[in-house]
Each structure stands twice: as C-alpha cells, then as structure tokens.
Design an enzyme around this catalytic site. Structure first.
Site, PDB file in Angstrom:
ATOM      1  N   HIS A  63       2.173   4.501  -2.912  1.00 43.76           N
ATOM      2  CA  HIS A  63       2.339   5.933  -2.656  1.00 43.76           C
ATOM      3  C   HIS A  63       3.729   6.391  -3.085  1.00 43.76           C
ATOM      4  CE1 HIS A  63      -1.377   6.536  -0.536  1.00 43.76           C
ATOM      5  NE2 HIS A  63      -1.051   5.809   0.524  1.00 43.76           N
ATOM      6  N   HIS A 121       0.837  -1.203   0.000  1.00 41.53           N
ATOM      7  CA  HIS A 121       0.000   0.000   0.000  1.00 41.53           C
ATOM      8  C   HIS A 121       0.873   1.254   0.000  1.00 41.53           C
ATOM      9  CE1 HIS A 121      -3.545   2.468   1.318  1.00 41.53           C
ATOM     10  NE2 HIS A 121      -2.573   3.193   1.857  1.00 41.53           N
ATOM     11  N   GLU A 122       1.885   1.275   0.887  1.00 41.78           N
ATOM     12  CA  GLU A 122       2.760   2.447   0.971  1.00 41.78           C
ATOM     13  C   GLU A 122       3.707   2.532  -0.226  1.00 41.78           C
ATOM     14  OE1 GLU A 122       2.079   4.684   3.031  1.00 41.78           O
ATOM     15  OE2 GLU A 122       0.658   3.478   4.165  1.00 41.78           O
ATOM     16  N   ASP A 142      -4.556   7.647  -1.618  1.00 44.55           N
ATOM     17  CA  ASP A 142      -5.513   6.784  -0.933  1.00 44.55           C
ATOM     18  C   ASP A 142      -6.894   6.876  -1.570  1.00 44.55           C
ATOM     19  OD1 ASP A 142      -3.901   5.662   1.141  1.00 44.55           O
ATOM     20  OD2 ASP A 142      -3.939   7.594   2.164  1.00 44.55           O
TER      21      ASP A 142
END
Length: 764
Positions: free
Chosen positions: A159, A155-156, A166
């Site tokens: 980014h 998930h990170e 998000d």
C-alpha cells in the site's frame, strides 16, 4: 534463509502525523532509510522493540520471496520517544522524525480494534503516507486473525510504497462471474472456502446456514460471509489474505500490482538488515532571513515576529542569521522560555534592506550557530526565507547533505532563487512560495510548526479610507488554549473591536503594539478562549486604502484533546504541461476522518493569478475513496510557468460535519474464522462499531493550511486548456435489477477530467 539484526535507536517528540516526504531509497535490491516511529504516549516496553525487530526481519524474508528475489529491507531505523529512558545504544537522529516516519506505532484514537492500515491519498500507483500499527497489535498474538506480523507488514508496504489497493471489498464482498456464479471478491479464485450466514454463536462455535441469493441484486444476501479453508493450494494473493500462512506467498500479478519492481534487473545479493535506534531531540530552529527589497522585508519581519512569539514550540532552541551578499549571526541558539527570550530575538530582526543574496553564506553561518552551541546540525531545522536570486546555491549542496539538517524554504516573490527547492527536497524539508501579503508567510510558518498543535487563521483585507470592515472567527471545542489575535497594517493603526461568543468586548487599547515599529498589535486571550463565533470590526482611520490583516493563532484545548487538523499537498512537486495534478486535503481528528465539510483550495501563481477549486470526497474523479476524509480535485488551469502556491480552507457545514469512527480502507483483512476438516473454527471477535455509533457530530470549525509550493514548466500563459485534457472516467458504475429491467447508476464525469459536465452515450 535468515536475517541477522544490528540495532541503532532515536528519540521521538512529535505527536501528530502530517504530510511528509519519505527518505526511503532503493538500490541494489535493498530498501534503506525506513523510519518506524513510536508515539510518545506509548508506555515504555522493551518487548515492543523486540517485536518490531522480529516483524521487520520476518517481513524482509517474506518480501524477498514475494518479489521473486527482487527486494528486501536492508536498513530500518526505530525512533524512540523522549518519554522513554535514555540508553547508550540510542543514537542522535539526523533527518529522522515522527512526522516524517514511514511507520507509526500509536494507539487508535478510539478503541475500535487494532486493524493495521495504511493512509493512502492517491490513485493506483501513488505512494501512501504512513503505515499505522497499534502497540496492542505488536504485543499480542494476532496470528489467527491477521497472520504473521511480517506478512502484515509486507501487505501494508505494498500500500505504502507501490500504491497497491486491497483485493477484497467489504462493501462489495461478492460479485457475479462471467460464468454467472457468485464469487467472493478475492485474488485468486483458487482460494477455497464456504459462504455462510451465522445464525447463533456461543463458546467459539456457531450455527450457520447456506447463503441465499438476493433477487434484487443477484448476489448473496447482506449477512453472507466468506470463510476460507485453513489449507489452501493457491499462492496468491498477499493483498487479499496474507494471513493464509500455508501458501500465500505471491502478489496477484506483477503486471498489475508491482510495476515498479519489473525494472529492477540486478540479481539479489543477500545482505543483513540494519535496524537503528534513535532519540528524536527537542527541535532546534534556525531562522535565516535574506535582507532584500524594503517592502518585502517589512512583511518578512511581521510574519517572523508572529512565528517567534506565537507559533514556535516553547522550550525550543532558536537562533537567527540574516544575510544579503554576506551573512551575519544575529542570535545564537536560545531556549524559548518567556517573553524576554522572544524579545531578545525579535529585537534583531533586520530593519534595513541591503543588496545581494548569498544563500550558501547564510547556511554556513547557520551551521556555525548550531555547532558553537555544542549542538549537532543533524536533525536541526532551518527555515530559509529569501526573495533574492542566487546562481551559486549548488556550490554548498554537498555540505548541506553532510550536515543532516532539515531545510524548509520560503520563496518570497517571483525573483527568489530557482534552485531554492532543491535544498528542501534533498533534506526532507517543506517548500513554500508566498506573494506580497503577509498571509502566505504566516501560513508557511504555521505549516512548518504544525506538529506543535498551532491552528492559525489569517485574512487579508484591503479597506478603503475611513471605512469599517467586519468578520468572524470560529473557535471550536478542540482548541482555545494560548489564543492570540493579531492585527497588522501598512499605513496607520486601525480602530479594533473584538467580541467573544458571550459578548465580552475588547478594543484597540487592549491590543499591545509591538515595540519595533512592525505595524502590528496583538491580544492574548487569558485562559481558554470561549467556544463559538468571535466577531471583529476594523476601522481604517486613514484617508487612503490600506491592507489590514487579522490573524488568530490557538492551540489544542488541553494536552489530552486531539484537535481537528487539515493538511494539504499536490500530487507532485513539479509538473510539465500538459500533465494534470491532483490537489489533496485531509481533514481529521487524530486518526479519524472528518466528513461533510466544505473544503476549498486556492492556487496562486507568481503574478498573483488565483484559481479556486472546491475539493470533493465523493469517490469520483480524482477522489479515490468516498467518505474517507480526503478531499481531492484535478488541477488543470495552468497560467504560465514558475512557482505556484497552494492553500486549503476547510469550513464545517452547519449540522453536517461528522466524525467517522470506522477505518474502512487499505488495511489487513481480519479473518473471522477458518474451515478446518469441514468445521468452522472461529477467531476471537473484533470490536465493531454499531451503525448508530459509526459517526459523531462535530462542532462548527474553520481551518486554513498551506499545501506548500510546486513548480510548473511548459505551460501556455493564457490558461485555455479545454482541448488538452480528456473527460473524466466513470469509476463507480453500478447495475441493479429492477423488476424486468436493469438500473444503471454512476457519478457523472466532467468534460475536462472532473470539471464541467461530460457527454455520454449508452449503447447495447
């Protein structure tokens, strides 16, 4: 499918992250060169290493499936703090360092939770700065709240690497769909759950009621919370709830979220992850100075002396090489311990300018200095300062790559070699451009050594003959240790008066003049400098005008004090007209953003033309997120081709500057609970910052930071670009019901991106 792990380790010294250039590469579907660095303040714990390994291994498998077999993690390096015990498996680092790490493991600045997050500056698609995990997140069982750590890492990573945002919004948790139903902000809508208001909670269970609709907004009331079902059938999305372990294994759509992966056509072949461990050694610094034009050499020496005496980290190993058409070793590596060692190096700064520029000869002599002292060139830092042309730099590119050294380049004046920046780009170093005055050089040296906690403020003053000039310098309560004031001149030493906030005065006789005729004098303030506004006055005693500079350098007030810092950079290192660029400046104390301050960028061309931009943190135009401590602005006022320099000045507004105690954006979503068999099962509550404690006041302060240099091509010389760039976009349009009408509000865009006032029409 499983991934076996091979291990290598490094040691880390640096404490504060700064803007940096990641060394991550992607080839044959695998990511290489990822650096995970542990902060020196983290206590030694073997379990932390093991959990990092397990997280990366799990993440690699998860990434492989989530990207439809397009990507995985092949090589990861873990940077071990010097505060930990040495082990035989720890290897020497090359260009890996804490401040260049992609992932940092550090305690939060204030203890308000362990939410993993990624620092993102830019627009959608622009890479982030770093991922931050806390030791507590890695050492405790967070499975119910965040999901498996490997999933959180992916998930990170989205980014960090792809600039993805998000798919939830804590400020706007619900929206009205095209079918006039209220939906939780998420991807996809096939994720099911219930919307409730918690009335009373005790012992892991709560009394709830259904959410009511707000007549003003048409949405649910403010306290309404979406609680997902434990069992799901939806497969998207990792950027919403990666913690729904049952089925969430996809990004929302390849078209909108992982565009970079669409171009990777090679079919994935399984390979093992290699996780390497390294010690990051105490920095070795090598100063390479080109002896060229006389007046520039003089300013080089003034700035180099200031760097060696006031800026460079104590206990560092420092050497110096000077070069023109050939190179000369002036100092072998020397540990900086006291004034005598400083003076042994500054005494050899070049006094006479010579002709010619052979950068490769200078670099080779630098490598020789390092190896002769039984040190490794890998991880050594070289500051290469030159104003001369050299068309033979490429002949030593391969040797530079093999050395593992980090090369920071400073181009002084418009004639410096055009390929100079290639050296810093290929080695992960910084690149700077400075014009004629000493300020640009001082800013560059300070930025290179920003990890040592030095704060530097410098001002150049052109004073007419027989005239006084007055000024002020603020010292805030986060700095004040090892404070110096330095005055330089070009013709004759001025009369100097300095007064601290309590009225104590210093005069010319208190300033110690250097012994090398570099036309500079310095005063070291004993102990901790007084907090408040310092006042200086300078008298140009000569009949002619002369350039005087005042520089203050200071360090963190104590080892436990986290100073306020400013870092700056452009969105690109190179630009081809008419591509707009974005100026970014981050003002922070530790990991917390500083809000409500004046931030100004000064961009200067090779011919001395300056553009001043006020940077904004208003969530409009170039600024992606409001009130995150990242101040941004589009830069479009190109004036010809060549090198441009960036400097940012951050000045606290009186009674307006504040510290935000909340991490709002780009983080793994914390799930308060799940619905299982029709019953809400609560997770442990996360620490929350109460509204009245969400911000803290900040004293008046001033910071200056160099943002390095960038190169422009294809630009016209006249600077008239009004017809080239479009008006800015409206990004925050909001509609609210007001009785029998709808109220629209938005931040007005500029006529040229975010500059000026754009015209608009509303049509129904």
């Amino acid at each position: 499918m499983g991934f076996s792990v091979n291990v290598i380790l490094f040691l880390a010294l640096h404490l504060l992250p700064r803007v940096k250039s990641s060394m991550v590469s992607f080839s044959n579907n695998g990511y290489d060169g990822i650096v995970i660095a542990i902060n020196p303040s983290v206590p030694e714990d073997e379990k932390l290493i093991q959990n990092i390994k397990e997280m990366v291994t799990e993440a690699s498998t998860y990434l492989f499936h989530a990207t439809q077999q397009r990507a995985y993690f092949r090589n990861v390096k873990i940077l071990i703090p010097m505060t930990w015990k040495s082990k035989s498996e720890y290897l020497m680092p090359k260009q890996e360092s804490y401040d260049q790490a992609d992932v940092i493991i550090a305690n939060p600045y204030l203890k308000y939770g362990d939410d993993p997050y990624t620092l993102q500056y830019g627009q959608c698609g622009e890479k982030g700065q770093y991922i931050h995990f806390t030791p507590n997140f890695l050492l405790t069982n967070n499975l119910p709240m965040y999901g498996p750590r490997g999933r959180v890492f992916v998930h990170e990573w989205a980014h960090l690497r792809w600039g993805v945002f998000d798919e939830y919004n804590m400020d706007r948790p619900f929206y009205i769909s095209e079918k006039n139903t209220i939906e939780a902000t998420r991807c996809s809508t096939h994720i099911t759950g219930t919307n409730v208001v918690f009335k009373e909670c005790s012992g892991g269970s709560c009394i709830t009621r259904p959410c009511r609709r707000d007549s003003q907004t048409g949405l649910y009331e403010a306290k309404c919370t979406f609680i997902p079902n434990k069992s799901q059938t939806a497969k998207e999305s990792i950027m919403f709830m990666q913690n729904l372990e049952s089925v969430i294994i996809k990004f929302c759509t390849a078209e909108t979220h992982i565009k970079t992966l669409q171009t990777y056509k090679t079919k994935f072949k399984f390979q093992n992850i290699s996780i390497n461990y390294y010690y990051d050694l105490w920095p070795m610094n090598l100063l390479l100075i080109c002896q060229d034009l006389e007046n520039r050499l003089f300013r080089m020496n003034q700035a180099a002396e200031l760097y060696l005496i006031q800026i460079i980290e104590k206990e560092s190993l420092v050497g110096m090489v000077t070069f023109d058409s050939s190179a000369k070793i002036q100092n072998n590596l020397t540990k900086i311990t006291d004034d005598n060692t400083y003076q042994s190096i500054t005494a050899n700064l070049p006094q006479v300018a010579s002709g010619g520029t052979s950068i490769c000869d200078g670099l080779k002599a630098g490598f020789q200095v390092i190896t002769q002292s039984n040190q490794s060139t890998s991880g050594s830092e070289i500051i290469l300062l030159t104003d001369g042309e050299d068309n033979q730099i490429s002949s030593c590119f391969e040797e530079v790559k093999q050395s593992g050294a980090i090369i920071h380049t400073i181009a002084l004046g418009p004639s410096a070699a055009k390929e100079l920046e290639t050296l810093s780009n290929m080695t992960g170093g910084h690149q700077f451009f400075a014009n004629e005055d000493i300020n640009g050089l001082t800013d560059a040296f300070s930025r290179i050594s920003s990890r040592s906690g030095v704060t530097s403020l410098s001002k150049a003053l052109n004073i007419t003959g027989k005239k006084w000039i007055n000024g002020t310098v603020p010292v805030d309560n986060t700095v004040g240790n090892d404070t110096f004031f330095v005055v330089t001149w070009t013709i004759q030493k001025p009369e100097i008066l300095l007064q601290d906030p309590k009225g104590k005065k210093y005069n010319t006789s208190d300033f110690k003049e250097d012994q090398l005729n570099f036309r500079s004098a310095r005063l070291q303030i004993p102990g901790i400098a007084e907090t408040g506004t310092w006042i200086y006055s300078l008298l140009n005693k000569h009949a002619k005008s002369q350039l005087l500079t005042v520089t203050m350098t200071t360090r963190a007030r104590s080892p436990t004090t986290v100073p306020i810092i400013t870092t700056a950079h452009m969105s690109q290192n190179t630009a081809h007209y008419p591509s707009p660029m974005i100026v970014y400046a981050r003002v922070s104390q530790g990991f917390l953003p500083v809000l409500g301050i004046n931030v100004t960028a000064i961009i200067e061309t090779e011919d001395g033309h300056q553009v001043t931009l006020e940077l904004w943190d208003n969530g409009a135009g170039a600024d992606t997120v409001k009130n995150d401590g990242i101040y941004s602005r589009y830069f479009t006022e190109y004036h010809g081709n060549g090198r441009y320099s960036l400097k940012v000045h951050a000045q606290a507004r009186k009674n307006a500057a504040r510290l935000s105690l909340r991490q709002r954006q780009n983080k793994a979503l914390y799930i308060p609970g799940y619905v299982e068999n029709g019953k809400i099962i609560l997770n442990p509550p996360r620490p929350e910052v109460k509204d009245e404690m969400a911000e803290a006041e900040v004293e008046n302060f001033s910071r200056v930071s160099s943002g390095g240099s960038f190169t422009v091509s294809g630009a016209p010389p006249n600077g008239d670009h009004t017809a080239v760039f479009p008006p800015g976009k409206i990004t925050d349009l909001e509609a609210k019901f007001r009785s029998d009408h709808i109220q629209l509000s938005w931040t007005a865009p500029g006529k040229v991106l975010d500059k000026g006032k754009g015209k608009f029409e509303i049509m129904f």
